[in-house]
Design a protein around this motif. Structure first.
Motif: not given
Length: 354
Positions: A133-162
């Motif tokens: 299916y090849g779909n696993q690459s998208i999910y691992v890509f998503g994990y790597l991309l998100i962890q490269n852009y850390p946020v804190t405080g209100r932005l982290l709350q908004m990230r969790c909501l998003e």
């Protein structure tokens, strides 16, 4: 084939239809559908990601990109097991995309290595019952991309909501598209049947270890954009050994070409810099081969990085990290397969002796 069905096709079958068209009118119809499909996808990306950034902040644009990619994929690709288990798996995936990066970005390189290994392993097992299916690459890509852009405080709350809203959207689409499929496999079976002697599970662990270790080395020497190392390693570590060699030959050269072309364009035509993101997305939509997709993918990556590190520093960094990530992954692939072969042979001899 209806016009709507044509709009769902990937570039490769589109190009095959165009080549095999029986008349000029039919060929023009296919070409028009091909162009329109790619324009619509880019426009949807601009509206979706731009709208999400307005609501949740530009600092969370990585999440918008990931949700957009998953949104497009779940329309066509399921997990290979029954719908309730699939939806629960999707929930776990979004949970990992939320918690994994937070834990990783608050840890030292050694704990980060462990967190990456666990997170990527779970993502692979949850989403990759059928590697074809090849779909696993998208999910691992998503994990790597998100962890490269850390946020804190209100932005982290908004990230969790998003991410939460993203799960709801993707879950609804997943259910609508796949709930009529009848699979007997449950999520529990996936973990119950886990075995290091199974080739699929061996490969999933190989990806998790290879990508994590490659990024760990980058973290130890304090290289920025270690996700680029992870992306390169992820691209090379295919389940088919022949594909591993093929990706090794294509990954670094295509990254070099794409990066240098981006540099030349920015140097000669700096006035179109703001348009390179949509242009690269459109060009990728027309590509049917991996090397060209990877080359044009450099545009979007370098567009962001150049605003931080400068144009040619970013180009040098991307080329360097792609070379390192791809060759490290190939070396790890050879070593891992040799160890697994010895492990399997030892186990086989023990069973025979018993």
């Amino acid at each position: 084939m209806t016009f709507y069905q044509l709009l769902q096709l990937d570039p490769l079958p589109f190009k095959k239809l165009i080549q095999e068209a029986n008349s000029r009118q039919e060929k023009r119809r296919y070409i028009f559908a091909f162009i329109l499909k790619n324009i619509l996808v880019v426009l949807f990306a601009i509206v979706f990601i731009g709208g999400a950034n307005l609501i949740f902040g530009n600092e969370n644009s990585s999440v918008a990109v990931v949700v957009f990619c998953i949104l497009l994929m779940v329309r066509f690709v399921d997990f290979g097991y029954e719908i309730k288990s699939s939806l629960f798996s999707l929930f776990l995936v979004f949970f990992i995309l939320t918690v994994g990066p937070i834990l990783a970005n608050s840890a030292n390189p050694y704990w980060k290595l462990l967190i990456h290994m666990i997170s990527i392993s779970l993502l692979m097992v949850l989403t990759c019952l059928r590697p074809s299916y090849g779909n696993q690459s998208i999910y691992v890509f998503g994990y790597l991309l998100i962890q490269n852009y850390p946020v804190t405080g209100r932005l982290l709350q908004m990230r969790c909501l998003e991410i939460g809203i993203g799960f709801v959207l993707c879950g609804i689409i997943f259910y609508c598209k796949h709930h009529k499929k009848h699979y007997e496999t449950h999520l529990g079976n996936v973990f119950k049947n886990f075995s290091l002697f199974d080739p699929t599970y061996q490969w999933q662990i190989k990806v998790a270890l290879g990508v994590s270790l490659a990024m760990f080395i980058g973290d130890l020497v304090h290289v920025p954009r270690t996700m680029w190392i992870g992306f390169a390693a992820l691209a090379v570590l295919q389940i088919d050994p022949k594909s591993v060699k093929q990706r090794l030959k294509l990954r670094a050269p295509s990254a070099i070409v794409g990066s240098l072309v981006f540099g030349v364009i920015c140097t000669i035509f700096p006035q179109i810099l703001s348009m390179l993101g949509p242009i690269s997305g459109l060009l990728m939509g027309f590509c049917a081969t991996y090397q060209w997709k990877n080359a044009f993918n450099c545009f979007g990556a370098l567009l962001v990085a150049s605003s931080i590190f400068g144009l040619w520093n970013s180009i040098f960094l991307r080329i360097l990290l792609n070379i390192f990530g791809s060759y490290f992954a190939f070396g790890f692939h050879l070593l891992y397969d040799k160890i697994m072969m010895l492990f399997s042979q030892t186990r086989k001899n023990q069973l025979i002796s018993q």
